[in-house]
Write an enzyme that holds these catalytic residues in place. Structure first.
Site, PDB file in Angstrom:
ATOM      1  CE  LYS A  74     -23.049 -38.335 -35.351  1.00  0.00           C
ATOM      2  NZ  LYS A  74     -23.174 -36.876 -35.553  1.00  0.00           N
ATOM      3  CB  SER A 149     -27.073 -36.279 -35.170  1.00  0.00           C
ATOM      4  OG  SER A 149     -25.781 -35.846 -35.557  1.00  0.00           O
ATOM      5  CB  SER A 173     -24.568 -33.122 -34.489  1.00  0.00           C
ATOM      6  OG  SER A 173     -25.857 -33.126 -35.019  1.00  0.00           O
TER       7      SER A 173
HETATM    8  N1  GLN Z   1     -29.649 -30.913 -35.371  1.00  0.00           N
HETATM    9  C1  GLN Z   1     -29.169 -30.299 -36.584  1.00  0.00           C
HETATM   10  C2  GLN Z   1     -29.854 -30.922 -37.767  1.00  0.00           C
HETATM   11  O1  GLN Z   1     -30.756 -31.648 -37.566  1.00  0.00           O
HETATM   12  C3  GLN Z   1     -27.685 -30.450 -36.671  1.00  0.00           C
HETATM   13  C4  GLN Z   1     -27.269 -31.786 -37.120  1.00  0.00           C
HETATM   14  C5  GLN Z   1     -25.787 -31.953 -37.107  1.00  0.00           C
HETATM   15  O2  GLN Z   1     -25.048 -31.120 -36.596  1.00  0.00           O
HETATM   16  N2  GLN Z   1     -25.334 -33.031 -37.703  1.00  0.00           N
HETATM   17  O3  GLN Z   1     -29.517 -30.671 -38.878  1.00  0.00           O
END
Ligand code: GLN
Length: 468
Positions: A74, A149, A173
């Site tokens: 990532k 994400s 994410s």
């Molecule tokens: N989708 C969640 C957010 O938008 C989690 C993001 C994440 O785990 N980095 O904050």
């Protein structure tokens, strides 16, 4: 090919690291222009790494378990000398000055980094649409999002463009994109894996973890990256091998996770799975009564930490600098032009909840609620060894469907956020299939364990794979 199988073949000279790496590179060349899972492919470096592995084997060395294993990384995890942009414009040319601790460990273990993967900017989002470099598409149906994400990492594994991947999970994410793409995703216990070299989103919630094809692969990668690290004071070494008291593990079914808002087909799939697992595990209903506050609590604590972590991207300490007549103008232009809308929204929210006069009403309050959510898990784990739930309330949605409605986007993490707030480990494993619009999707089943009990997740996760 899964990691274990590859390792066996490598050991028995049935394949080579070159063959594996070049196979994945071919696949990337074919598919990435459509899927946009990789922002950059480390073709030369990866081939060089593979050659090194092969020549060591040729000279008689016994290969380690991760030798030659291609891993997609990532774009918020630092690899020395390479760009790490966190899918943001402001870090578009930023090159990492050091390796993240997980990268150091994987390098030593002989793994090969095949490329850096697309993500929501600074890990803020649930669909990988918030990337400054265009959305990633779901390999199961390219009209749909891969989740986020870590959508690029999940898509890379699902499309067999990499053997495995690393993601980061602040509120879901790793698990949510793993579920949307039909792969396995593990968010380790807070502190089990070093965060050093991870571009921070919300430091009390962030964890790095694996996205893989199988539970066994997640276990192999987790064991390779876990452990105490002097560069992360919150990391700790704990042995995770406590056995449950009874031979038959008890799994709790939290009623709050099967309530309104859950797609009925997902519910049925998990009910079916539970039926099939009943010979090996005992199930009982439990309650996590503060679940309904998790999303609200997260959207106070997370932005508060985001607003503070994002302050360093000002065009001076970090990030592309825009020209301005004075310091204020440099800040305004660098941040205004370099940082996308969702990240800005969260900086504003976070600054607000931390501001004098609102701090007690929002931030302090949310911290108290966080404690209650954590206590829910402590109580539940007096009764059961593990908790089972869906990973997501719906199947993957269409690209563009939720991008103008942040609240409905935030709700796609309703089942994953609590584990981050409580610091407990959780895994998403494909637990069945649903056909929708002529395409086949996997249903992500989430298992949650007490802190540092990842071993229970692996054991039950393998049972899910066998019974589904
Ligand atoms: N989708 C969640 C957010 O938008 C989690 C993001 C994440 O785990 N980095 O904050």
């Amino acid at each position: 090919m899964a990691i274990k199988e590859f390792h066996e073949k490598l050991k028995n000279r049935k394949t080579s690291a070159r063959e594996a790496v070049s196979g994945y590179l071919e696949k990337i060349k074919k598919e990435n222009s459509v899927l946009n899972a990789f922002l950059e492919v480390f073709e030369e470096e990866a081939m060089r790494g593979a050659e090194e592995v092969d020549s060591r084997i040729a000279s008689g060395e016994e290969p380690g378990g991760l030798w030659g294993v291609p891993i997609a990384v990532k774009d918020n995890i630092l690899i020395k000398g390479n760009i790490a942009s966190a899918s943001s414009k402001i870090l578009g040319n930023y090159r990492a000055a050091y390796d993240a601790s997980v990268i150091t460990k994987l390098k030593k273990a002989g793994a090969i980094f095949i490329g850096r993967t697309n993500m929501d900017e600074f890990a803020m989002g649930s669909s990988t649409e918030n990337s400054a470099y265009g959305p990633t598409k779901n390999p199961l149906d390219t009209k749909r999002v891969p989740g986020g994400s870590s959508g690029g990492s999940a898509a890379a594994v699902a499309a067999e463009m990499s053997m495995a991947a690393l993601g980061s999970d602040t509120g879901g994410s790793i698990r949510q994109p793993a579920a949307f793409c039909g792969t396995v995703g593990l968010k380790p216990t807070y502190g089990a894996v070093s965060r050093s070299g991870l571009i921070a989103m919300a430091s009390s919630l962030d964890q790095i973890g694996p996205i893989t094809q199988t539970v066994e692969d997640a276990e192999i990668l987790f064991n390779a990256i876990k452990g105490k690290d002097i560069y992360d004071a919150t990391s700790t070494e704990k042995n995770t091998s406590r056995k449950p008291e009874d031979a038959k593990m008890k799994i709790g079914i939290p009623e709050e996770y099967f309530a309104e808002g859950l797609d009925g087909r997902i519910r049925d799939t998990i009910d079916n799975l539970i039926e099939k697992m009943k010979g090996r595990f005992s199930f009982r209903e439990i309650s996590l009564p503060h679940t309904k506050y998790a999303v609200s609590c997260y959207y106070i604590i997370m932005p508060a930490e985001v607003s503070s972590n994002m302050a360093r991207f000002d065009g001076i300490r970090y990030g592309a600098r825009k020209h301005g007549r004075d310091l204020a103008e440099i800040y305004k232009k660098s941040r205004g032009e370099g940082i996308g809308l969702e990240v800005r929204r969260r900086i504003l929210l976070g600054t607000y909840v931390l501001s004098h006069g609102y701090y007690d009403a929002y931030y302090m309050r949310a911290q108290k609620v966080r404690t209650l959510i954590k206590k829910d898990f402590d109580e539940a784990f007096k009764e059961v060894d593990l908790i089972i739930s869906p990973t997501t309330p719906t199947l993957p949605f269409n690209i563009g469907e939720k991008s103008s409605d942040p609240l409905s986007m935030y709700l796609s993490d309703i089942y994953t956020i609590s584990a981050n707030l409580a610091g407990v480990p959780a895994i998403s494993v494909p637990g069945g299939n649903i056909e929708d619009g002529g395409k086949d999707f996997a249903v992500g089943v989430q298992l949650v364990a007490p802190r540092f009990m990842e071993n229970l997740l692996f054991e039950a996760g393998k049972a899910v794979e066998e019974e589904r």
